[in-house]
Enzyme design. Structure first.
Site, PDB file in Angstrom:
ATOM      1  N   TYR A   1      -6.900   9.661   3.448  1.00 36.80           N
ATOM      2  CA  TYR A   1      -7.065   8.220   3.253  1.00 36.80           C
ATOM      3  C   TYR A   1      -7.448   7.524   4.548  1.00 36.80           C
ATOM      4  O   TYR A   1      -8.258   6.590   4.546  1.00 36.80           O
ATOM      5  CB  TYR A   1      -5.777   7.617   2.702  1.00 36.80           C
TER       6      TYR A   1
ATOM      7  N   ARG B   1      -3.414  -7.950   9.201  1.00 38.80           N
ATOM      8  CA  ARG B   1      -4.585  -7.389   8.524  1.00 38.80           C
ATOM      9  C   ARG B   1      -5.765  -8.330   8.702  1.00 38.80           C
ATOM     10  O   ARG B   1      -5.686  -9.513   8.354  1.00 38.80           O
ATOM     11  CB  ARG B   1      -4.283  -7.191   7.042  1.00 38.80           C
TER      12      ARG B   1
ATOM     13  N   GLN C   1      -3.848  -2.198  -4.477  1.00 38.43           N
ATOM     14  CA  GLN C   1      -4.405  -0.953  -3.949  1.00 38.43           C
ATOM     15  C   GLN C   1      -3.527  -0.536  -2.776  1.00 38.43           C
ATOM     16  O   GLN C   1      -2.635  -1.273  -2.363  1.00 38.43           O
ATOM     17  CB  GLN C   1      -5.829  -1.183  -3.456  1.00 38.43           C
TER      18      GLN C   1
ATOM     19  N   SER D   1      -4.188  -1.037   4.053  1.00 33.68           N
ATOM     20  CA  SER D   1      -3.929  -0.735   5.457  1.00 33.68           C
ATOM     21  C   SER D   1      -3.682  -2.010   6.254  1.00 33.68           C
ATOM     22  O   SER D   1      -4.428  -2.977   6.138  1.00 33.68           O
ATOM     23  CB  SER D   1      -5.109   0.017   6.058  1.00 33.68           C
TER      24      SER D   1
ATOM     25  N   SER E   1      -1.982   9.763  10.584  1.00 29.75           N
ATOM     26  CA  SER E   1      -3.269   9.074  10.561  1.00 29.75           C
ATOM     27  C   SER E   1      -4.278   9.780  11.456  1.00 29.75           C
ATOM     28  O   SER E   1      -3.920  10.364  12.481  1.00 29.75           O
ATOM     29  CB  SER E   1      -3.094   7.624  11.027  1.00 29.75           C
TER      30      SER E   1
ATOM     31  N   GLU F   1      -0.901   2.073  12.126  1.00 30.53           N
ATOM     32  CA  GLU F   1      -1.106   1.641  10.741  1.00 30.53           C
ATOM     33  C   GLU F   1       0.178   1.652   9.933  1.00 30.53           C
ATOM     34  O   GLU F   1       0.998   2.563  10.031  1.00 30.53           O
ATOM     35  CB  GLU F   1      -2.140   2.540  10.065  1.00 30.53           C
TER      36      GLU F   1
END
Length: 312
Positions: free
Chosen positions: A108, A164, A183, A186, A217, A224
């Site tokens: 991801y 974000r 969803q 991030s 990550s 994150e």
């Protein structure tokens, strides 16, 4: 478990008419689009309560089926698996996550179009059972990410203040409204990292179900924090000024419209009805309000709309 047949191919562009494009817009894109935040009613938000063991038992066969139908997923997984092997493949002691969970997080977070396709599919994957069965070709990735976040949160259950940044999209909402991202979203513990991804809309978020994934990550320096699609937020402030939007969100709990959706045809013992969990306000300190330069703070909005594409 008898696996459900996956018969049709998702047509390119189907989701674009109902969901926003990724915030990672290329240089030269003209202007910004406006998207209204809501509870993301079409999101596939399964938490797999009571059926995770069945999903694990059938994971490998289902994953192979999805790889055959989804090239981006297969390539992204292969790259992430190689990275996992390089980092942890020779460890003698067990990891905090199962290998499949760690690989899912790596896949991801990688710099590929996998997360964009996955997020777009997840925002619409719950519009109906038939749509999920036949068109949502990320069933295993969704399950593994959900289980990974549960496992990481169990070891350190707490809330985080995160940021974000979004480029090319102006999100609209109103103070006091309940919203979801719809969803896997991030965010970053570092404001400077989030700013680099855009300031057309900038979010300041208190999340109590998102967890840090730095260790898993491809880009650990981004610090994150990954937020699941089922977390509910209250809009505590909405500011606009100089062509930019600032939105302040506080965790309000979690809510799923789906549970064990893949197993529903086997008698309906799973996934019945509308599941709501913990919609009371999360405990803790109030969300810090950062100053908005030359902006006005709104307490009203217009209408509901799409959730937020991945920015970090």
């Amino acid at each position: 478990m008898e696996l459900l047949a996956l018969r049709w191919v998702l047509l390119a562009g189907t989701l674009l008419s109902t969901s926003a494009a990724s915030s990672a817009l290329q240089e030269g894109d003209l202007g910004s689009i406006t998207v209204i935040m809501d509870m993301a009613p079409n999101s596939f938000d399964d938490q797999y309560v009571g059926c995770a063991h069945v999903m694990w038992a059938n994971l490998q066969k289902l994953k192979c089926t999805e790889f055959a139908r989804n090239y981006a997923y297969a390539v992204g997984w292969r790259k992430a698996a190689a990275e996992w092997q390089k980092r942890w493949g020779y460890l003698a002691h067990p990891m905090q996550l199962r290998p499949e969970q760690a690989i899912a997080l790596l896949a991801y977070s990688a710099a590929s179009n996998l997360y964009q396709q996955f997020n777009a599919a997840t925002r619409q994957g719950g519009c109906s059972h038939q749509y999920y069965v036949h068109f949502y070709h990320f069933k295993t990735l969704h399950f593994l990410l959900t289980q990974a976040l549960f496992a990481l949160r169990a070891s350190q259950p707490r809330c985080y203040y995160v940021y974000r940044g979004v480029r090319g999209i102006r999100f609209m909402t109103q103070r006091g409204k309940s919203v979801r991202f719809g969803q896997f979203t991030s965010t970053s513990l570092r404001k400077d990292v989030a700013v680099n991804f855009g300031q057309d809309t900038f979010f300041v978020v208190k999340t109590c179900y998102g967890v840090p994934i730095k260790q898993f990550s491809f880009y650990p320096s981004e610090d994150e924090v990954l937020i699941p699609p089922f977390e509910v937020f209250e809009v505590t402030n909405f500011c606009t000024g100089n062509g930019r939007i600032q939105i302040y969100l506080r965790s309000k709990g979690k809510m799923s419209r789906h549970n064990c959706e893949l197993l529903k045809p086997r008698g309906g013992q799973w996934g019945r009805g509308h599941q709501e969990v913990g919609l009371g306000l999360s405990p803790g300190l109030a969300l810090p309000v950062l100053p908005c330069s030359n902006c006005s703070c709104w307490g009203s909005g217009h209408r509901a709309g799409d959730p937020i594409p991945a920015a970090v």
